[in-house]
Design a protein around this motif. Structure first.
Motif, PDB file in Angstrom:
ATOM      1  N   THR A  15     -33.257 -33.446 -60.544  1.00  0.00           N
ATOM      2  CA  THR A  15     -32.833 -33.577 -61.942  1.00  0.00           C
ATOM      3  C   THR A  15     -32.243 -34.962 -62.182  1.00  0.00           C
ATOM      4  O   THR A  15     -31.593 -35.530 -61.313  1.00  0.00           O
ATOM      5  CB  THR A  15     -31.772 -32.519 -62.306  1.00  0.00           C
ATOM      6  OG1 THR A  15     -30.640 -32.698 -61.457  1.00  0.00           O
ATOM      7  CG2 THR A  15     -32.314 -31.122 -62.163  1.00  0.00           C
ATOM      8  N   ARG A  16     -32.507 -35.482 -63.383  1.00  0.00           N
ATOM      9  CA  ARG A  16     -31.958 -36.785 -63.751  1.00  0.00           C
ATOM     10  C   ARG A  16     -30.575 -36.561 -64.348  1.00  0.00           C
ATOM     11  O   ARG A  16     -30.389 -35.709 -65.195  1.00  0.00           O
ATOM     12  CB  ARG A  16     -32.870 -37.489 -64.737  1.00  0.00           C
ATOM     13  CG  ARG A  16     -34.216 -37.814 -64.057  1.00  0.00           C
ATOM     14  CD  ARG A  16     -35.117 -38.736 -64.799  1.00  0.00           C
ATOM     15  NE  ARG A  16     -34.717 -40.081 -65.108  1.00  0.00           N
ATOM     16  CZ  ARG A  16     -34.746 -41.115 -64.261  1.00  0.00           C
ATOM     17  NH1 ARG A  16     -35.086 -40.932 -63.011  1.00  0.00           N
ATOM     18  NH2 ARG A  16     -34.422 -42.309 -64.671  1.00  0.00           N
ATOM     19  N   ARG A  17     -29.622 -37.342 -63.875  1.00  0.00           N
ATOM     20  CA  ARG A  17     -28.245 -37.192 -64.325  1.00  0.00           C
ATOM     21  C   ARG A  17     -27.731 -38.514 -64.875  1.00  0.00           C
ATOM     22  O   ARG A  17     -28.156 -39.577 -64.440  1.00  0.00           O
ATOM     23  CB  ARG A  17     -27.369 -36.751 -63.165  1.00  0.00           C
ATOM     24  CG  ARG A  17     -27.895 -35.439 -62.586  1.00  0.00           C
ATOM     25  CD  ARG A  17     -26.951 -34.771 -61.670  1.00  0.00           C
ATOM     26  NE  ARG A  17     -25.693 -34.533 -62.335  1.00  0.00           N
ATOM     27  CZ  ARG A  17     -24.586 -34.206 -61.697  1.00  0.00           C
ATOM     28  NH1 ARG A  17     -24.617 -34.066 -60.403  1.00  0.00           N
ATOM     29  NH2 ARG A  17     -23.474 -34.005 -62.338  1.00  0.00           N
ATOM     30  N   THR A  18     -26.800 -38.435 -65.813  1.00  0.00           N
ATOM     31  CA  THR A  18     -26.180 -39.614 -66.420  1.00  0.00           C
ATOM     32  C   THR A  18     -24.669 -39.408 -66.433  1.00  0.00           C
ATOM     33  O   THR A  18     -24.184 -38.313 -66.723  1.00  0.00           O
ATOM     34  CB  THR A  18     -26.687 -39.811 -67.861  1.00  0.00           C
ATOM     35  OG1 THR A  18     -28.101 -39.910 -67.841  1.00  0.00           O
ATOM     36  CG2 THR A  18     -26.111 -41.061 -68.481  1.00  0.00           C
ATOM     37  N   ASP A  19     -23.950 -40.483 -66.120  1.00  0.00           N
ATOM     38  CA  ASP A  19     -22.495 -40.418 -66.113  1.00  0.00           C
ATOM     39  C   ASP A  19     -21.967 -41.837 -66.262  1.00  0.00           C
ATOM     40  O   ASP A  19     -22.735 -42.799 -66.248  1.00  0.00           O
ATOM     41  CB  ASP A  19     -21.993 -39.799 -64.801  1.00  0.00           C
ATOM     42  CG  ASP A  19     -20.573 -39.254 -64.919  1.00  0.00           C
ATOM     43  OD1 ASP A  19     -19.941 -39.422 -65.979  1.00  0.00           O
ATOM     44  OD2 ASP A  19     -20.103 -38.650 -63.940  1.00  0.00           O
ATOM     45  N   THR A  20     -20.660 -41.981 -66.393  1.00  0.00           N
ATOM     46  CA  THR A  20     -20.060 -43.317 -66.415  1.00  0.00           C
ATOM     47  C   THR A  20     -19.474 -43.589 -65.044  1.00  0.00           C
ATOM     48  O   THR A  20     -19.045 -42.676 -64.334  1.00  0.00           O
ATOM     49  CB  THR A  20     -18.950 -43.418 -67.478  1.00  0.00           C
ATOM     50  OG1 THR A  20     -17.955 -42.466 -67.192  1.00  0.00           O
ATOM     51  CG2 THR A  20     -19.512 -43.208 -68.873  1.00  0.00           C
ATOM     52  N   ALA A  21     -19.450 -44.866 -64.681  1.00  0.00           N
ATOM     53  CA  ALA A  21     -18.913 -45.257 -63.385  1.00  0.00           C
ATOM     54  C   ALA A  21     -18.361 -46.666 -63.475  1.00  0.00           C
ATOM     55  O   ALA A  21     -18.765 -47.454 -64.330  1.00  0.00           O
ATOM     56  CB  ALA A  21     -19.997 -45.187 -62.319  1.00  0.00           C
ATOM     57  N   LEU A  22     -17.443 -46.979 -62.574  1.00  0.00           N
ATOM     58  CA  LEU A  22     -16.933 -48.343 -62.469  1.00  0.00           C
ATOM     59  C   LEU A  22     -17.842 -49.113 -61.532  1.00  0.00           C
ATOM     60  O   LEU A  22     -18.115 -48.684 -60.410  1.00  0.00           O
ATOM     61  CB  LEU A  22     -15.505 -48.339 -61.925  1.00  0.00           C
ATOM     62  CG  LEU A  22     -14.412 -47.926 -62.887  1.00  0.00           C
ATOM     63  CD1 LEU A  22     -13.077 -47.835 -62.161  1.00  0.00           C
ATOM     64  CD2 LEU A  22     -14.314 -48.891 -64.040  1.00  0.00           C
ATOM     65  N   VAL A  23     -18.317 -50.262 -62.005  1.00  0.00           N
ATOM     66  CA  VAL A  23     -19.214 -51.102 -61.207  1.00  0.00           C
ATOM     67  C   VAL A  23     -18.674 -52.524 -61.242  1.00  0.00           C
ATOM     68  O   VAL A  23     -17.820 -52.853 -62.077  1.00  0.00           O
ATOM     69  CB  VAL A  23     -20.665 -51.046 -61.745  1.00  0.00           C
ATOM     70  CG1 VAL A  23     -21.212 -49.636 -61.675  1.00  0.00           C
ATOM     71  CG2 VAL A  23     -20.748 -51.592 -63.149  1.00  0.00           C
ATOM     72  N   PRO A  24     -19.156 -53.402 -60.371  1.00  0.00           N
ATOM     73  CA  PRO A  24     -18.680 -54.784 -60.398  1.00  0.00           C
ATOM     74  C   PRO A  24     -18.915 -55.431 -61.768  1.00  0.00           C
ATOM     75  O   PRO A  24     -19.932 -55.186 -62.425  1.00  0.00           O
ATOM     76  CB  PRO A  24     -19.512 -55.473 -59.315  1.00  0.00           C
ATOM     77  CG  PRO A  24     -19.919 -54.371 -58.398  1.00  0.00           C
ATOM     78  CD  PRO A  24     -20.077 -53.158 -59.255  1.00  0.00           C
ATOM     79  N   ALA A  25     -17.957 -56.234 -62.187  1.00  0.00           N
ATOM     80  CA  ALA A  25     -18.064 -56.919 -63.479  1.00  0.00           C
ATOM     81  C   ALA A  25     -19.307 -57.808 -63.477  1.00  0.00           C
ATOM     82  O   ALA A  25     -19.676 -58.390 -62.457  1.00  0.00           O
ATOM     83  CB  ALA A  25     -16.819 -57.749 -63.741  1.00  0.00           C
ATOM     84  N   GLY A  26     -19.953 -57.884 -64.611  1.00  0.00           N
ATOM     85  CA  GLY A  26     -21.151 -58.719 -64.738  1.00  0.00           C
ATOM     86  C   GLY A  26     -22.437 -57.992 -64.410  1.00  0.00           C
ATOM     87  O   GLY A  26     -23.507 -58.595 -64.403  1.00  0.00           O
ATOM     88  N   THR A  27     -22.355 -56.695 -64.105  1.00  0.00           N
ATOM     89  CA  THR A  27     -23.559 -55.910 -63.831  1.00  0.00           C
ATOM     90  C   THR A  27     -24.274 -55.662 -65.157  1.00  0.00           C
ATOM     91  O   THR A  27     -23.664 -55.290 -66.148  1.00  0.00           O
ATOM     92  CB  THR A  27     -23.193 -54.574 -63.163  1.00  0.00           C
ATOM     93  OG1 THR A  27     -22.428 -54.839 -61.989  1.00  0.00           O
ATOM     94  CG2 THR A  27     -24.432 -53.798 -62.785  1.00  0.00           C
TER      95      THR A  27
END
Length: 193
Positions: A101-113
């Protein structure tokens, strides 16, 4: 030729008061507390903190797993924050779960991604986006911090106790001197009390 032991003369000094001896012993006790007991307390606290942090890190490593996700865009519900302008930013990511299944969520990633880039995202056992598990370097940083703080606190308490003792000792000595002066001064100045 000198026949006395080096410290003997000071002990026989008739001007040395009992309070001087007590204060000298207090300094010795405080030195032992600061240089032996405080570091020992720091080591014990650091050891406890290390065991606790290692257990927390092990639990996090057992519960969390890393996946590769694609950045789809900036999180629409988040406003620009200090955190998003620093080393991390909150974005929306999408990935395919183990069941397909395809899932979507928010996450913290390196700035500038940017959207379309693939990033590592950590999920807990419930599938929620979580920070990465604690690293060994973080465990040691926590250990050293707790150890140093415990050492400083123990040494500070010993020094504070010594300062309070000295203050009381000086106040008592001043009272004794005033009482002695009140007794001796009339004889010395040749006036009647």
């Amino acid at each position: 030729m000198k026949t006395q032991a080096p410290g003997r003369r000071r002990r026989d000094n008739p001007l040395r008061r009992r309070s001087d001896v007590v204060e000298a012993w207090a300094v010795a006790v405080v030195a032992v507390l600061v240089f032996v007991a405080a570091p020992s307390a720091g080591v014990a606290a650091g050891w406890w903190a290390h065991d606790d942090a290692r257990a927390t890190a092990a639990a996090q490593h057992a519960d969390r797993h890393r996946i590769r996700a694609e950045v789809t865009g900036r999180d629409p519900g988040s406003l620009p924050t200090v955190q998003s302008t620093g080393r991390k930013q909150r974005v929306t990511v999408r990935w395919t779960g183990p069941d397909g299944t395809r899932r979507t969520d928010t996450a913290l990633v390196p700035a500038g991604t940017h959207p379309g880039e693939r990033v590592d995202v950590w999920l807990d056992s419930a599938g929620r986006s979580v920070p990465p598990p604690t690293t060994e370097a973080t465990v040691w940083q926590h250990t050293v911090t707790i150890g140093v703080c415990a050492t400083a606190a123990a040494a500070g308490l010993a020094l504070l106790g010594h300062a309070l003792f000295r203050r009381a000792s000086i106040a008592r000595r001043l009272t004794e001197w005033e009482r002695e002066w009140a007794r001796i001064e009339p004889q010395w100045s040749r006036r009647d009390a």
